[in-house]
Motif scaffolding. Structure first.
Motif, PDB file in Angstrom:
ATOM      1  N   GLY A 191      88.004  19.495  43.771  1.00 21.05           N
ATOM      2  CA  GLY A 191      86.767  18.769  43.518  1.00 21.05           C
ATOM      3  C   GLY A 191      85.487  19.568  43.683  1.00 21.05           C
ATOM      4  O   GLY A 191      84.405  18.988  43.726  1.00 21.05           O
ATOM      5  N   TYR A 192      85.578  20.905  43.744  1.00 17.19           N
ATOM      6  CA  TYR A 192      84.367  21.719  43.862  1.00 17.19           C
ATOM      7  C   TYR A 192      83.786  21.968  42.480  1.00 17.19           C
ATOM      8  O   TYR A 192      84.492  22.380  41.563  1.00 17.19           O
ATOM      9  N   SER A 193      82.489  21.729  42.336  1.00 20.71           N
ATOM     10  CA  SER A 193      81.843  21.971  41.043  1.00 20.71           C
ATOM     11  C   SER A 193      81.441  23.429  40.883  1.00 20.71           C
ATOM     12  O   SER A 193      81.266  23.911  39.763  1.00 20.71           O
ATOM     13  N   ARG A 194      81.295  24.136  41.996  1.00 24.31           N
ATOM     14  CA  ARG A 194      80.875  25.544  41.938  1.00 24.31           C
ATOM     15  C   ARG A 194      82.081  26.456  42.114  1.00 24.31           C
ATOM     16  O   ARG A 194      82.814  26.357  43.096  1.00 24.31           O
ATOM     17  N   PRO A 195      82.316  27.382  41.158  1.00 25.67           N
ATOM     18  CA  PRO A 195      83.438  28.315  41.321  1.00 25.67           C
ATOM     19  C   PRO A 195      83.147  29.334  42.409  1.00 25.67           C
ATOM     20  O   PRO A 195      81.979  29.566  42.766  1.00 25.67           O
ATOM     21  N   THR A 196      84.176  29.932  42.952  1.00 19.24           N
ATOM     22  CA  THR A 196      83.996  30.953  43.971  1.00 19.24           C
ATOM     23  C   THR A 196      84.828  32.182  43.644  1.00 19.24           C
ATOM     24  O   THR A 196      85.939  32.068  43.120  1.00 19.24           O
ATOM     25  N   HIS A 197      84.265  33.353  43.918  1.00 24.16           N
ATOM     26  CA  HIS A 197      84.998  34.604  43.794  1.00 24.16           C
ATOM     27  C   HIS A 197      85.254  35.223  45.166  1.00 24.16           C
ATOM     28  O   HIS A 197      85.724  36.355  45.263  1.00 24.16           O
ATOM     29  N   SER A 198      84.947  34.475  46.206  1.00 21.40           N
ATOM     30  CA  SER A 198      85.098  34.975  47.573  1.00 21.40           C
ATOM     31  C   SER A 198      86.475  34.611  48.123  1.00 21.40           C
ATOM     32  O   SER A 198      86.872  33.437  48.118  1.00 21.40           O
ATOM     33  N   LEU A 199      87.196  35.622  48.606  1.00 20.65           N
ATOM     34  CA  LEU A 199      88.504  35.353  49.198  1.00 20.65           C
ATOM     35  C   LEU A 199      88.368  34.542  50.480  1.00 20.65           C
ATOM     36  O   LEU A 199      89.173  33.644  50.751  1.00 20.65           O
ATOM     37  N   ALA A 200      87.352  34.848  51.278  1.00 26.42           N
ATOM     38  CA  ALA A 200      87.149  34.114  52.532  1.00 26.42           C
ATOM     39  C   ALA A 200      86.873  32.636  52.250  1.00 26.42           C
ATOM     40  O   ALA A 200      87.449  31.747  52.895  1.00 26.42           O
ATOM     41  N   GLU A 201      85.995  32.359  51.291  1.00 28.98           N
ATOM     42  CA  GLU A 201      85.689  30.967  50.953  1.00 28.98           C
ATOM     43  C   GLU A 201      86.915  30.268  50.372  1.00 28.98           C
ATOM     44  O   GLU A 201      87.142  29.086  50.618  1.00 28.98           O
ATOM     45  N   SER A 202      87.714  30.996  49.611  1.00 25.63           N
ATOM     46  CA  SER A 202      88.929  30.408  49.029  1.00 25.63           C
ATOM     47  C   SER A 202      89.879  29.956  50.127  1.00 25.63           C
ATOM     48  O   SER A 202      90.450  28.859  50.058  1.00 25.63           O
ATOM     49  N   LEU A 203      90.065  30.795  51.134  1.00 23.12           N
ATOM     50  CA  LEU A 203      90.956  30.427  52.238  1.00 23.12           C
ATOM     51  C   LEU A 203      90.412  29.231  52.998  1.00 23.12           C
ATOM     52  O   LEU A 203      91.173  28.348  53.423  1.00 23.12           O
TER      53      LEU A 203
END
Length: 377
Positions: A191-203
């Motif tokens: 449900g996140y509208s903003r994509p992320t390229h951060s591994l830390a944020e992904s975890l």
């Protein structure tokens, strides 16, 4: 490949099938759609000789759940994009289908979700990869992973006070795991509208329990026994990791935003997906061309997998622009140049050669950063 994309929707609820068809026709009127309300006999919904580009299945259905449908689809049509739709987006469901499904969509679906799927199908078709290669790429075990790193990551995640920084570092050394986790962290079910390229944020988005479940499944489903393969895998992964570090360093020197620095790091890291696929195929004696449509096949395979797993078009385009360095249409965009420089440097090109590339940009900070790069190991 058929002239028009072919889509198969599978759901025991006829009202849901009609809703999917109506929404799809609004978005892509010229495509061919097939509907199936009998999950046990879903293959018979397709005429003989018709290969689907996209299969979308509901999860909870009588007699045969969607995860089993997609497992069967993977065996029959490995080249097909596979999607699970479910109202249950718990950790257990998502982790259980992380290998069979390329996308997990929460119900009720949105037209934006469908548009993303259709865009993915169109981009895959535009790559014009031969069918036998698409079948290889669509299999669940198409990429090898290094068992030692999986074991280490599982130990870190299983600790009472799991160390996020240590987990991120381990993930960054294993491009296949990084790709899978980033794929899930950016999927619609969260449900996140903003994509992320951060591994830390992904975890953090996924939560350590879900990360551990995904890694455990990968450990079960992957096995590498040959010492030579382990050694080759480690070399490819480490080279990609070092290349990613150089790309981040250059991006910082060029004063790009932290988000752009993360994007370049991830793009350089995931460039290993193509070479790792080839490594797996070499074990099976598959013949892979050096180039496809004039682009290095390593990059084409990487772009295909990133597209198949739902990565943004901008990230895939960045990998392609890196390969077409001399023909990049926008010389003001530093990102593909930085990836090119990082790739060439990691391959052993001299600093003098790279400085000449940097001078084309007339970017003093980037030139100085090239001078400060360490000697490749």
């Amino acid at each position: 490949m058929s002239a028009k994309p072919v889509v198969l929707f599978i759901d025991d609820d006829s009202f849901m099938l009609k809703a999917l068809l109506r929404a799809s026709l609004r978005l892509q009127q010229g495509w061919t759609y097939y509907l199936c309300d009998d999950p046990q006999h879903w293959p018979s919904a397709l005429p003989d000789g018709v290969l689907p580009d996209l299969i979308v299945s509901d999860f909870l259905m009588p007699d045969l759940n969607g995860d089993m449908v997609l497992a069967q689809a993977m065996a029959l049509y490995p080249q097909t994009v596979r999607v699970l739709m479910t109202g249950d987006t718990t950790e257990e469901v998502v982790s259980s289908v992380s290998l069979q499904a390329h996308f997990v969509l929460g119900k009720p679906f949105s037209e934006q979700d469908l548009q993303q799927l259709f865009g993915c199908v169109e981009r895959l078709r535009s790559l014009q990869i031969p069918l036998h290669m698409r079948q290889l790429l669509g299999q669940a075990d198409n990429l090898p992973v290094l068992p030692a790193i999986i074991r280490q990551l599982r130990q870190v995640l299983a600790a009472e006070n799991a160390d996020l920084i240590q987990a991120v570092d381990l993930v960054a050394h294993e491009p296949v795991i990084a790709a899978r986790l980033l794929q899930l962290a950016n999927s619609a079910f969260l449900g996140y509208s903003r994509p992320t390229h951060s591994l830390a944020e992904s975890l953090l988005r996924l939560g350590l329990r879900l990360v551990e479940a995904i890694v455990t499944l990968m450990a079960v489903d992957q096995s590498i026994s040959a010492t030579a393969t382990d050694s080759s895998h480690r070399a490819i992964s480490e080279q990609a990791f070092k290349q990613a570090g150089i790309a981040r360093q250059l991006a910082h020197a060029a004063q790009l935003s932290p988000e752009q620095q993360d994007q370049l790091f991830v793009c350089a890291l995931l460039s290993a997906l193509g070479p790792l696929s080839k490594l797996k195929w070499q074990q099976d004696n598959s013949i892979i061309p050096a180039s496809i449509n004039g682009i290095n096949s390593d990059s084409v395979i990487t772009i295909y997998l990133l597209t198949l797993w739902g990565y943004p078009a901008a990230l895939c385009q960045l990998e392609q622009d890196k390969c077409l360095y001399g023909a990049t249409p926008d010389p003001a965009d530093l990102k593909p140049y930085i990836l090119f420089i990082a790739s060439e440097y990691q391959r052993g090109c001299s600093k003098e050669y790279l400085q000449n590339s940097a001078r084309l940009l007339q970017h003093i900070g980037l030139q100085q950063a090239v001078l400060q790069l360490p000697v490749p190991a």
